[in-house]
Design a protein around this motif. Sequence first.
Motif, PDB file in Angstrom:
ATOM      1  N   MET A   1      17.921  11.820  50.302  1.00  0.00           N
ATOM      2  CA  MET A   1      18.064  12.099  48.878  1.00  0.00           C
ATOM      3  C   MET A   1      17.590  13.524  48.627  1.00  0.00           C
ATOM      4  O   MET A   1      16.492  13.888  49.050  1.00  0.00           O
ATOM      5  CB  MET A   1      17.219  11.077  48.091  1.00  0.00           C
ATOM      6  CG  MET A   1      17.217  11.305  46.599  1.00  0.00           C
ATOM      7  SD  MET A   1      16.172  10.140  45.663  1.00  0.00           S
ATOM      8  CE  MET A   1      17.088   8.638  45.763  1.00  0.00           C
ATOM      9  N   PRO A   2      18.372  14.346  47.917  1.00  0.00           N
ATOM     10  CA  PRO A   2      17.943  15.724  47.622  1.00  0.00           C
ATOM     11  C   PRO A   2      16.642  15.749  46.823  1.00  0.00           C
ATOM     12  O   PRO A   2      16.308  14.804  46.114  1.00  0.00           O
ATOM     13  CB  PRO A   2      19.106  16.294  46.805  1.00  0.00           C
ATOM     14  CG  PRO A   2      20.271  15.420  47.106  1.00  0.00           C
ATOM     15  CD  PRO A   2      19.709  14.069  47.433  1.00  0.00           C
ATOM     16  N   ARG A   3      15.932  16.862  46.954  1.00  0.00           N
ATOM     17  CA  ARG A   3      14.617  17.037  46.319  1.00  0.00           C
ATOM     18  C   ARG A   3      14.659  16.741  44.831  1.00  0.00           C
ATOM     19  O   ARG A   3      13.840  15.987  44.304  1.00  0.00           O
ATOM     20  CB  ARG A   3      14.137  18.462  46.579  1.00  0.00           C
ATOM     21  CG  ARG A   3      12.835  18.799  45.917  1.00  0.00           C
ATOM     22  CD  ARG A   3      12.416  20.229  46.238  1.00  0.00           C
ATOM     23  NE  ARG A   3      11.127  20.507  45.650  1.00  0.00           N
ATOM     24  CZ  ARG A   3      10.873  21.551  44.882  1.00  0.00           C
ATOM     25  NH1 ARG A   3      11.801  22.436  44.645  1.00  0.00           N
ATOM     26  NH2 ARG A   3       9.675  21.734  44.381  1.00  0.00           N
ATOM     27  N   ALA A   4      15.608  17.355  44.105  1.00  0.00           N
ATOM     28  CA  ALA A   4      15.679  17.171  42.649  1.00  0.00           C
ATOM     29  C   ALA A   4      15.947  15.715  42.301  1.00  0.00           C
ATOM     30  O   ALA A   4      15.345  15.171  41.369  1.00  0.00           O
ATOM     31  CB  ALA A   4      16.742  18.077  42.052  1.00  0.00           C
ATOM     32  N   ASP A   5      16.829  15.057  43.042  1.00  0.00           N
ATOM     33  CA  ASP A   5      17.147  13.664  42.745  1.00  0.00           C
ATOM     34  C   ASP A   5      15.948  12.753  42.970  1.00  0.00           C
ATOM     35  O   ASP A   5      15.677  11.860  42.170  1.00  0.00           O
ATOM     36  CB  ASP A   5      18.320  13.181  43.609  1.00  0.00           C
ATOM     37  CG  ASP A   5      19.636  13.847  43.210  1.00  0.00           C
ATOM     38  OD1 ASP A   5      19.707  14.441  42.108  1.00  0.00           O
ATOM     39  OD2 ASP A   5      20.588  13.769  44.008  1.00  0.00           O
ATOM     40  N   SER A   6      15.202  12.983  44.052  1.00  0.00           N
ATOM     41  CA  SER A   6      14.041  12.130  44.315  1.00  0.00           C
ATOM     42  C   SER A   6      12.955  12.358  43.269  1.00  0.00           C
ATOM     43  O   SER A   6      12.300  11.406  42.838  1.00  0.00           O
ATOM     44  CB  SER A   6      13.506  12.337  45.725  1.00  0.00           C
ATOM     45  OG  SER A   6      12.900  13.605  45.866  1.00  0.00           O
ATOM     46  N   PHE A   7      12.785  13.611  42.833  1.00  0.00           N
ATOM     47  CA  PHE A   7      11.782  13.874  41.800  1.00  0.00           C
ATOM     48  C   PHE A   7      12.214  13.243  40.480  1.00  0.00           C
ATOM     49  O   PHE A   7      11.396  12.627  39.791  1.00  0.00           O
ATOM     50  CB  PHE A   7      11.546  15.372  41.608  1.00  0.00           C
ATOM     51  CG  PHE A   7      10.497  15.656  40.566  1.00  0.00           C
ATOM     52  CD1 PHE A   7       9.152  15.591  40.890  1.00  0.00           C
ATOM     53  CD2 PHE A   7      10.848  15.937  39.253  1.00  0.00           C
ATOM     54  CE1 PHE A   7       8.174  15.821  39.931  1.00  0.00           C
ATOM     55  CE2 PHE A   7       9.886  16.167  38.289  1.00  0.00           C
ATOM     56  CZ  PHE A   7       8.537  16.109  38.630  1.00  0.00           C
ATOM     57  N   ASP A   8      13.485  13.394  40.140  1.00  0.00           N
ATOM     58  CA  ASP A   8      13.984  12.802  38.889  1.00  0.00           C
ATOM     59  C   ASP A   8      13.768  11.293  38.874  1.00  0.00           C
ATOM     60  O   ASP A   8      13.326  10.727  37.874  1.00  0.00           O
ATOM     61  CB  ASP A   8      15.467  13.113  38.694  1.00  0.00           C
ATOM     62  CG  ASP A   8      15.729  14.570  38.360  1.00  0.00           C
ATOM     63  OD1 ASP A   8      14.757  15.316  38.066  1.00  0.00           O
ATOM     64  OD2 ASP A   8      16.911  14.979  38.403  1.00  0.00           O
ATOM     65  N   ALA A   9      14.073  10.649  39.984  1.00  0.00           N
ATOM     66  CA  ALA A   9      13.880   9.193  40.075  1.00  0.00           C
ATOM     67  C   ALA A   9      12.400   8.844  39.928  1.00  0.00           C
ATOM     68  O   ALA A   9      12.039   7.888  39.218  1.00  0.00           O
ATOM     69  CB  ALA A   9      14.427   8.674  41.406  1.00  0.00           C
ATOM     70  N   PHE A  10      11.552   9.607  40.585  1.00  0.00           N
ATOM     71  CA  PHE A  10      10.104   9.389  40.468  1.00  0.00           C
ATOM     72  C   PHE A  10       9.652   9.566  39.024  1.00  0.00           C
ATOM     73  O   PHE A  10       8.939   8.721  38.475  1.00  0.00           O
ATOM     74  CB  PHE A  10       9.355  10.360  41.390  1.00  0.00           C
ATOM     75  CG  PHE A  10       7.887  10.461  41.083  1.00  0.00           C
ATOM     76  CD1 PHE A  10       7.038   9.408  41.369  1.00  0.00           C
ATOM     77  CD2 PHE A  10       7.356  11.603  40.511  1.00  0.00           C
ATOM     78  CE1 PHE A  10       5.679   9.484  41.076  1.00  0.00           C
ATOM     79  CE2 PHE A  10       6.007  11.693  40.218  1.00  0.00           C
ATOM     80  CZ  PHE A  10       5.165  10.636  40.503  1.00  0.00           C
ATOM     81  N   TYR A  11      10.091  10.645  38.388  1.00  0.00           N
ATOM     82  CA  TYR A  11       9.695  10.930  37.006  1.00  0.00           C
ATOM     83  C   TYR A  11      10.138   9.802  36.078  1.00  0.00           C
ATOM     84  O   TYR A  11       9.349   9.284  35.293  1.00  0.00           O
ATOM     85  CB  TYR A  11      10.283  12.270  36.562  1.00  0.00           C
ATOM     86  CG  TYR A  11      10.051  12.566  35.107  1.00  0.00           C
ATOM     87  CD1 TYR A  11       8.823  13.017  34.663  1.00  0.00           C
ATOM     88  CD2 TYR A  11      11.056  12.369  34.169  1.00  0.00           C
ATOM     89  CE1 TYR A  11       8.583  13.275  33.323  1.00  0.00           C
ATOM     90  CE2 TYR A  11      10.837  12.617  32.825  1.00  0.00           C
ATOM     91  CZ  TYR A  11       9.604  13.069  32.410  1.00  0.00           C
ATOM     92  OH  TYR A  11       9.382  13.305  31.078  1.00  0.00           O
ATOM     93  N   LEU A  12      11.401   9.436  36.169  1.00  0.00           N
ATOM     94  CA  LEU A  12      11.928   8.394  35.280  1.00  0.00           C
ATOM     95  C   LEU A  12      11.223   7.058  35.502  1.00  0.00           C
ATOM     96  O   LEU A  12      11.000   6.307  34.546  1.00  0.00           O
ATOM     97  CB  LEU A  12      13.435   8.239  35.484  1.00  0.00           C
ATOM     98  CG  LEU A  12      14.275   9.419  34.997  1.00  0.00           C
ATOM     99  CD1 LEU A  12      15.732   9.256  35.413  1.00  0.00           C
ATOM    100  CD2 LEU A  12      14.158   9.603  33.490  1.00  0.00           C
TER     101      LEU A  12
END
Length: 166
Positions: A1-12
């Motif tokens: 999973m790309p960095r931005a996608d994994s962070f977005d999922a974590f944030y949400l």
Amino acid sequence: MPRADSFDAFYLGSRQRIYSCVYALTSNAAEAQDAMQEAYARAWQRWSTVGEYADPEAWVRTVARRIAVSRWRRARAALGAYRRAGPPPDVPGPDPDNVVLVEALRRLPVAQRTALVLHHMAGLPVAEVARETGVPEGTVKARLSRGRRALANLLEPTPAEEAHHV
């Protein structure tokens, strides 16, 4: 999973729990949001490391809590300083002549107003005004001359004002 996608999922997935925790600590929605946002910003900057932790949410929660506590300490120190020094002295209102001058300056073209303020109020020589405004010295002199004339007309007392002073 790309960095931005994994962070977005974590944030949400974690933002509501983090917010609820920090809000319960601060009892102030704005402070909680600020601390939480700063903690998530720090997590994003270090996401390649934080994202690998067993519990990245604990890291963000700890950072947000420390940010909130740090703000409390700064606020408490500021309050202590205020209590020791007392309130700041009253700032006198603007001089009535200055109010009239600023109102008259406002009615001048910006270029003339700038030249007058820099030369007469900031005390800059014509050459420095020319450098700061990016125009030749002759242009500054012309603006000063026209501006002074216009300002004199604007500041000229009306017949009613003259009668009042007599």
